[in-house]
Design a protein around this motif. Sequence first.
Motif, PDB file in Angstrom:
ATOM      1  N   MET A   5       0.831  -1.201   0.000  1.00 23.60           N
ATOM      2  CA  MET A   5       0.000   0.000   0.000  1.00 23.60           C
ATOM      3  C   MET A   5       0.868   1.254   0.000  1.00 23.60           C
ATOM      4  O   MET A   5       0.568   2.224  -0.695  1.00 23.60           O
ATOM      5  CB  MET A   5      -0.961  -0.029   1.180  1.00 23.60           C
ATOM      6  CG  MET A   5      -1.996  -1.137   1.036  1.00 23.60           C
ATOM      7  SD  MET A   5      -3.046  -1.334   2.446  1.00 23.60           S
ATOM      8  CE  MET A   5      -4.054   0.110   2.308  1.00 23.60           C
ATOM      9  N   VAL A   6       1.948   1.233   0.770  1.00 22.54           N
ATOM     10  CA  VAL A   6       2.876   2.370   0.775  1.00 22.54           C
ATOM     11  C   VAL A   6       3.496   2.541  -0.604  1.00 22.54           C
ATOM     12  O   VAL A   6       3.656   3.664  -1.089  1.00 22.54           O
ATOM     13  CB  VAL A   6       3.954   2.173   1.861  1.00 22.54           C
ATOM     14  CG1 VAL A   6       5.068   3.175   1.717  1.00 22.54           C
ATOM     15  CG2 VAL A   6       3.340   2.252   3.241  1.00 22.54           C
ATOM     16  N   ALA A  51      -2.494   3.034 -10.101  1.00 19.85           N
ATOM     17  CA  ALA A  51      -1.917   2.863  -8.761  1.00 19.85           C
ATOM     18  C   ALA A  51      -2.925   3.260  -7.688  1.00 19.85           C
ATOM     19  O   ALA A  51      -3.027   2.593  -6.649  1.00 19.85           O
ATOM     20  CB  ALA A  51      -0.638   3.692  -8.633  1.00 19.85           C
ATOM     21  N   TRP A  52      -3.677   4.321  -7.922  1.00 21.88           N
ATOM     22  CA  TRP A  52      -4.672   4.746  -6.938  1.00 21.88           C
ATOM     23  C   TRP A  52      -5.790   3.707  -6.801  1.00 21.88           C
ATOM     24  O   TRP A  52      -6.221   3.402  -5.693  1.00 21.88           O
ATOM     25  CB  TRP A  52      -5.241   6.114  -7.309  1.00 21.88           C
ATOM     26  CG  TRP A  52      -6.241   6.602  -6.332  1.00 21.88           C
ATOM     27  CD1 TRP A  52      -7.579   6.704  -6.505  1.00 21.88           C
ATOM     28  CD2 TRP A  52      -5.991   7.042  -4.991  1.00 21.88           C
ATOM     29  NE1 TRP A  52      -8.162   7.188  -5.368  1.00 21.88           N
ATOM     30  CE2 TRP A  52      -7.221   7.400  -4.426  1.00 21.88           C
ATOM     31  CE3 TRP A  52      -4.842   7.166  -4.231  1.00 21.88           C
ATOM     32  CZ2 TRP A  52      -7.327   7.864  -3.124  1.00 21.88           C
ATOM     33  CZ3 TRP A  52      -4.944   7.634  -2.939  1.00 21.88           C
ATOM     34  CH2 TRP A  52      -6.176   7.975  -2.395  1.00 21.88           C
ATOM     35  N   LEU A  53      -6.244   3.166  -7.921  1.00 18.23           N
ATOM     36  CA  LEU A  53      -7.295   2.146  -7.870  1.00 18.23           C
ATOM     37  C   LEU A  53      -6.808   0.876  -7.168  1.00 18.23           C
ATOM     38  O   LEU A  53      -7.556   0.264  -6.392  1.00 18.23           O
ATOM     39  CB  LEU A  53      -7.796   1.825  -9.265  1.00 18.23           C
ATOM     40  CG  LEU A  53      -8.650   2.906  -9.923  1.00 18.23           C
ATOM     41  CD1 LEU A  53      -8.999   2.514 -11.353  1.00 18.23           C
ATOM     42  CD2 LEU A  53      -9.901   3.172  -9.122  1.00 18.23           C
ATOM     43  N   LEU A  54      -5.576   0.478  -7.408  1.00 18.17           N
ATOM     44  CA  LEU A  54      -5.027  -0.686  -6.717  1.00 18.17           C
ATOM     45  C   LEU A  54      -4.904  -0.431  -5.219  1.00 18.17           C
ATOM     46  O   LEU A  54      -5.189  -1.307  -4.403  1.00 18.17           O
ATOM     47  CB  LEU A  54      -3.673  -1.062  -7.307  1.00 18.17           C
ATOM     48  CG  LEU A  54      -3.732  -1.779  -8.645  1.00 18.17           C
ATOM     49  CD1 LEU A  54      -2.346  -1.901  -9.252  1.00 18.17           C
ATOM     50  CD2 LEU A  54      -4.352  -3.142  -8.481  1.00 18.17           C
ATOM     51  N   PHE A  55      -4.484   0.772  -4.849  1.00 14.80           N
ATOM     52  CA  PHE A  55      -4.382   1.117  -3.433  1.00 14.80           C
ATOM     53  C   PHE A  55      -5.745   1.051  -2.749  1.00 14.80           C
ATOM     54  O   PHE A  55      -5.895   0.443  -1.688  1.00 14.80           O
ATOM     55  CB  PHE A  55      -3.777   2.512  -3.266  1.00 14.80           C
ATOM     56  CG  PHE A  55      -3.938   3.067  -1.883  1.00 14.80           C
ATOM     57  CD1 PHE A  55      -3.189   2.578  -0.834  1.00 14.80           C
ATOM     58  CD2 PHE A  55      -4.854   4.067  -1.629  1.00 14.80           C
ATOM     59  CE1 PHE A  55      -3.348   3.070   0.446  1.00 14.80           C
ATOM     60  CE2 PHE A  55      -5.017   4.577  -0.356  1.00 14.80           C
ATOM     61  CZ  PHE A  55      -4.258   4.075   0.686  1.00 14.80           C
ATOM     62  N   MET A  58      -7.017  -2.555  -2.451  1.00 14.82           N
ATOM     63  CA  MET A  58      -6.323  -3.285  -1.379  1.00 14.82           C
ATOM     64  C   MET A  58      -6.808  -2.830  -0.010  1.00 14.82           C
ATOM     65  O   MET A  58      -6.957  -3.647   0.907  1.00 14.82           O
ATOM     66  CB  MET A  58      -4.813  -3.102  -1.489  1.00 14.82           C
ATOM     67  CG  MET A  58      -4.193  -3.869  -2.617  1.00 14.82           C
ATOM     68  SD  MET A  58      -2.431  -3.661  -2.692  1.00 14.82           S
ATOM     69  CE  MET A  58      -1.929  -4.598  -1.282  1.00 14.82           C
ATOM     70  N   LEU A  59      -7.070  -1.556   0.139  1.00 14.90           N
ATOM     71  CA  LEU A  59      -7.562  -1.031   1.407  1.00 14.90           C
ATOM     72  C   LEU A  59      -8.930  -1.614   1.736  1.00 14.90           C
ATOM     73  O   LEU A  59      -9.163  -2.104   2.848  1.00 14.90           O
ATOM     74  CB  LEU A  59      -7.641   0.501   1.345  1.00 14.90           C
ATOM     75  CG  LEU A  59      -8.165   1.213   2.581  1.00 14.90           C
ATOM     76  CD1 LEU A  59      -7.132   1.115   3.700  1.00 14.90           C
ATOM     77  CD2 LEU A  59      -8.480   2.645   2.260  1.00 14.90           C
ATOM     78  N   LEU A  60      -9.840  -1.601   0.778  1.00 13.56           N
ATOM     79  CA  LEU A  60     -11.184  -2.103   1.023  1.00 13.56           C
ATOM     80  C   LEU A  60     -11.204  -3.613   1.216  1.00 13.56           C
ATOM     81  O   LEU A  60     -11.938  -4.124   2.070  1.00 13.56           O
ATOM     82  CB  LEU A  60     -12.110  -1.679  -0.113  1.00 13.56           C
ATOM     83  CG  LEU A  60     -12.350  -0.169  -0.223  1.00 13.56           C
ATOM     84  CD1 LEU A  60     -13.173   0.139  -1.457  1.00 13.56           C
ATOM     85  CD2 LEU A  60     -12.983   0.383   1.016  1.00 13.56           C
ATOM     86  N   ILE A  61     -10.412  -4.330   0.434  1.00 14.87           N
ATOM     87  CA  ILE A  61     -10.352  -5.788   0.604  1.00 14.87           C
ATOM     88  C   ILE A  61      -9.751  -6.133   1.960  1.00 14.87           C
ATOM     89  O   ILE A  61     -10.225  -7.046   2.645  1.00 14.87           O
ATOM     90  CB  ILE A  61      -9.560  -6.426  -0.553  1.00 14.87           C
ATOM     91  CG1 ILE A  61     -10.373  -6.345  -1.835  1.00 14.87           C
ATOM     92  CG2 ILE A  61      -9.201  -7.873  -0.235  1.00 14.87           C
ATOM     93  CD1 ILE A  61      -9.609  -6.734  -3.072  1.00 14.87           C
TER      94      ILE A  61
END
Length: 71
Positions: A5-6, A51-55, A58-61
Amino acid sequence: MDSYMVTFVAITLICYLGLMATKPKGVPTNQLSRVKVSPLANFFRIMMLAAWLLFVSMLLIGMGLRRYAEA
C-alpha cells in the motif's frame, strides 16, 4: 500488505508530480481527458489512476478480510 500500500501511494505521488510537470499550462487536471496531451503526460495520468485504484481496492479488501476474520 502495508508495504504494498505504501508502494502504491508512493507511485501515485510520483505520477502526480510527473503529470503536473508535463501537463499543458492553463489546463485544469479534471479536463486532461478532453485535451490532447503528450504521451508522457498520458502515461503519468494512466499510471496514477491505476496505482490509486489498486491502493483503494487493497484497502477495502483488507478491511473486509479483517471483519471476516473477527466474525
